[in-house]
Enzyme design. Structure first.
Site, PDB file in Angstrom:
ATOM      1  N   GLU A  11       1.612  -0.568  -4.989  1.00 25.07           N
ATOM      2  CA  GLU A  11       0.640   0.450  -5.386  1.00 25.07           C
ATOM      3  C   GLU A  11       1.391   1.751  -5.662  1.00 25.07           C
ATOM      4  OE1 GLU A  11      -3.320   2.870  -3.858  1.00 25.07           O
ATOM      5  OE2 GLU A  11      -1.614   2.603  -2.529  1.00 25.07           O
ATOM      6  N   ASP A  37       0.811  -1.216   0.000  1.00 21.68           N
ATOM      7  CA  ASP A  37       0.000   0.000   0.000  1.00 21.68           C
ATOM      8  C   ASP A  37       0.852   1.278   0.000  1.00 21.68           C
ATOM      9  OD1 ASP A  37      -2.791   1.109   0.618  1.00 21.68           O
ATOM     10  OD2 ASP A  37      -1.632   1.986   2.254  1.00 21.68           O
TER      11      ASP A  37
END
Ligand code: GLC
Length: 666
Positions: free
Chosen positions: A310, A244
């Site tokens: 990401e 993330d």
């Protein structure tokens, strides 16, 4: 047959001309060998809060691990995926719905227990489904014991686990944050990326919510604690991680102010973060070392584990930067950094900002984007494409055109690279509407129509019509976000077995991809097309997926709002047979022979066509056969050479003399 020197010379010349004019034949390059599961397969993102409330032991109105387990069979057999990525399921106060973690190695009780998790992994393994966890390294929850210790006093050993600084004093003696850094999730027009802490008279940095303090990854203790988190889940048998907010992990050690964005305009809250250019809080040197460190840990558990980053490109992070996070062949970093190109092409901003220039019908631009991406990747790197996730408006709502959504899904599963799909997109679920009293995402509370509000794409999955909760939870249970009333029209159950449905299309394209080497592991080459009417040429995207065999797949997509007739210019000599395997307009067209020189496409319509063609290897059995074939076809070669030279120019040299047929728009 006797070969004279003159004939041989003619043949040689013709072959050279053909080779020079007609560019490289796709058969020239060898196709890559079949790869790992994350290279040949498909990743399905599960947003667990919204996936399925198994109502076991009782209904909560929020999805659960048992709910995921219950749908594994559907995911494998109906949708056809071989991997799931589960958004965070860890203990969390849920300020950012699990992306604020208070215990990295425990399950949030509403999702279930660790035993449920172990059962889920075992069940997934049995079905051959790989499981990717969401790893959130940039920040913890402000309720994490590490942060509670860190904020307790300046000398606590955990103090340096987070990013603490002294503030500045303003003109009127007011306390100001240490610098001008902003938060991505602005709560107000100040948009401070810092929160003041009374107890120690310092500020802590948070790239996201104030409840999500950034960890200090320059502290080796943080690095090793986070590596242990990876190990904990790997030991449990997970197959990898989605990482993330990766570009935000490091900050400028000098804490310099970021420059103003001269192109900034817009709402101070919803676009507040864009006011600065984030040269000191994104993409800092040192990130490559960090991902290499994670990679090493993951590799302790085998070479088949995947690490997916990401990383959104923006005005600081270029596409080349994104690609640089593949690392090198000797020192790999991410297995794949997500490629968000298709998300921005099928533009989410346009869905709710009419002033944003967006043209998801511009196929020439799409060709450029895909070609550039393919050309930029090192040969060994696995490409990938993503159409949606839990942070952007759903594809079906962005496009608001079912036919075009079908085309986009077909592209996702036929382009070269691992596809990642967002749960519900397989049956065309749209954004739900969330009325004021039920909004959850803090960004929706500040501005529901703003770019960063994410409740609409997170409303519960619409499984069936068994109750007013669309089968997501028990009848009469208040779900965490309301179930969209559209469930009556759009739900998975109604689409099963309906050959005209999105679910049927998606599962057929996925099945074809999974079956066909050329589609899951073959190479890619975009193709020229001649389009009638000519002004729609820029709306048609065609490409070839091929390997060393002499069967390839041609995908032709008309993104226009109008019907077209297309002549595809394939880069090989003689097509023996072209059979449509997928037709987004009419599923019964499947297996019918089509003519790639004369293809009628409706508005927003794509076909995936299997093409059998002559190639080098089939001609090249013996020299005698080659010579005989060439002699026999010398005339044809010359004709093809002339055709390639003149017939390829898009607007000249080739035109239908007849007025185009009016294509029947059913
Ligand atoms: C990522 C997640 C998003 C989350 C943010 C902070 O962008 O996808 O949902 O809010 O990171 O963790």
């Amino acid at each position: 047959m006797k070969v004279t020197a003159a004939t041989a010379a003619i043949v040689a010349t013709a072959v050279v001309v053909l080779a020079a004019v007609c560019a490289a034949s796709p058969t020239a390059a060898a196709s890559p060998a079949d790869g790992q599961w994350w290279q040949t397969g498909i990743v399905y993102q599960i947003y667990p809060r919204s996936f399925l409330d198994a109502c076991s032991p009782n209904c909560t109105g929020t999805g659960s691990l048992r709910g995921i387990e219950r749908k594994l069979q559907y995911l494998r057999d109906t949708v056809g995926v071989n991997a799931i990525w589960i958004s965070p399921i860890y203990e969390s106060p849920m300020a950012d719905f699990g992306y604020d973690i208070s215990n990295y190695t425990a399950i949030w009780p509403t999702f279930g227990t660790m035993e449920d998790f172990d059962n889920l992994i075992a069940a997934a393994k049995k079905l051959g489904i790989h499981v990717l966890m969401d790893f959130v390294p940039n920040h913890t929850s402000n309720q994490h014991p590490w942060f509670l210790a860190s904020r307790s006093n300046k000398t606590n050993p955990y103090r340096d686990w987070y990013v603490w600084r002294q503030g500045r004093i303003g003109k009127d003696s007011e306390k100001l944050p240490p610098n001008n850094w902003r938060t991505i999730f602005c709560p107000d027009a100040n948009c401070y990326g810092w929160t003041y802490d009374n107890a120690t008279d310092e500020w802590y940095y948070h790239c996201f919510l104030t409840q999500q303090p950034d960890l200090n990854w320059t502290n080796p203790d943080v690095v090793s604690a986070m590596h242990d988190v990876l190990r904990f889940w790997l030991r449990k048998g997970v197959d990898g991680f989605r990482v993330d907010a990766f570009p935000n992990i490091l900050e400028d050690p000098q804490f310099r102010d970021e420059p103003l964005n001269p192109n900034w305009h817009g709402d101070p809250v919803t676009q507040g973060y864009e006011k600065l250019i984030h040269i000191y809080t994104e993409n800092q040197p040192g990130l490559h070392d960090i991902v290499r460190g994670m990679r090493k840990v993951v590799q302790e558990f085998g070479d088949d584990k995947a690490l997916i980053g990401e990383i959104y490109p923006d005005n600081v992070i270029t596409e080349e930067d994104v690609i640089s996070f593949y690392g090198t062949e000797e020192e790999p970093e991410f297995s794949m950094p997500f490629n968000m190109n298709l998300i921005s092409f099928f533009d989410y901003a346009a869905a709710f900002d009419p002033t944003v220039h967006n043209n998801p019908r511009n196929a020439s631009r799409l060709r450029e984007i895909v070609d550039h991406y393919n050309a930029s990747l090192p040969a060994w790197a696995q490409p990938n494409f993503v159409l949606g996730n839990h942070d952007v408006r759903r594809l079906a709502s962005r496009l608001n055109d079912t036919a075009l959504t079908r085309v986009a899904n077909t592209l996702l599963f036929t382009l070269r690279g691992t596809p990642t799909m967002y749960n519900g997109d397989e049956f065309g679920q749209k954004d739900g509407y969330v009325p004021p009293g039920r909004r959850q995402d803090p960004n929706c509370k500040t501005n529901y129509t703003g770019l960063r509000c994410r409740d609409p794409e997170r409303t519960p999955l619409q499984w069936d019509t068994s109750n007013a909760n669309a089968g997501f939870s028990g009848a009469g249970v208040e779900t965490w976000l309301p179930v969209s009333s559209d469930y009556v029209h759009t739900n998975a159950a109604a689409q099963m077995g309906d050959p005209t449905s999105m679910l049927d299309l998606v599962s057929r394209v996925i099945a074809l991809r999974t079956r066909e080497h050329a589609l899951h592991s073959g190479l890619y080459q975009s193709l020229d097309v001649v389009v009638t009417p000519a002004h729609l040429t820029d709306n048609v995207f065609a490409f070839l997926r091929y390997n060393e065999s002499n069967t390839a797949y041609v995908v032709v997509a008309n993104l226009a709002d109008h019907p077209v007739r297309v002549q595809v210019i394939p880069p090989f000599d003689v097509i023996q047979r072209s059979v449509a395997h997928i037709d987004t307009f009419n599923s019964s067209v499947v297996n019918s022979t089509v003519n790639l020189s004369f293809l009628h496409l409706h508005r927003a319509h794509a076909q995936v066509v299997a093409v059998r063609y002559h190639n080098e290897s089939t001609k090249n059995t013996t020299v005698g056969v080659v010579v005989a074939a060439l002699l026999g076809t010398v005339f044809m070669v010359a004709v093809v050479a002339v055709y390639c030279k003149f017939g390829r120019a898009k607007d000249t040299g080739y035109a239908y003399t007849a007025v185009p047929d009016v294509i029947d728009e059913r």
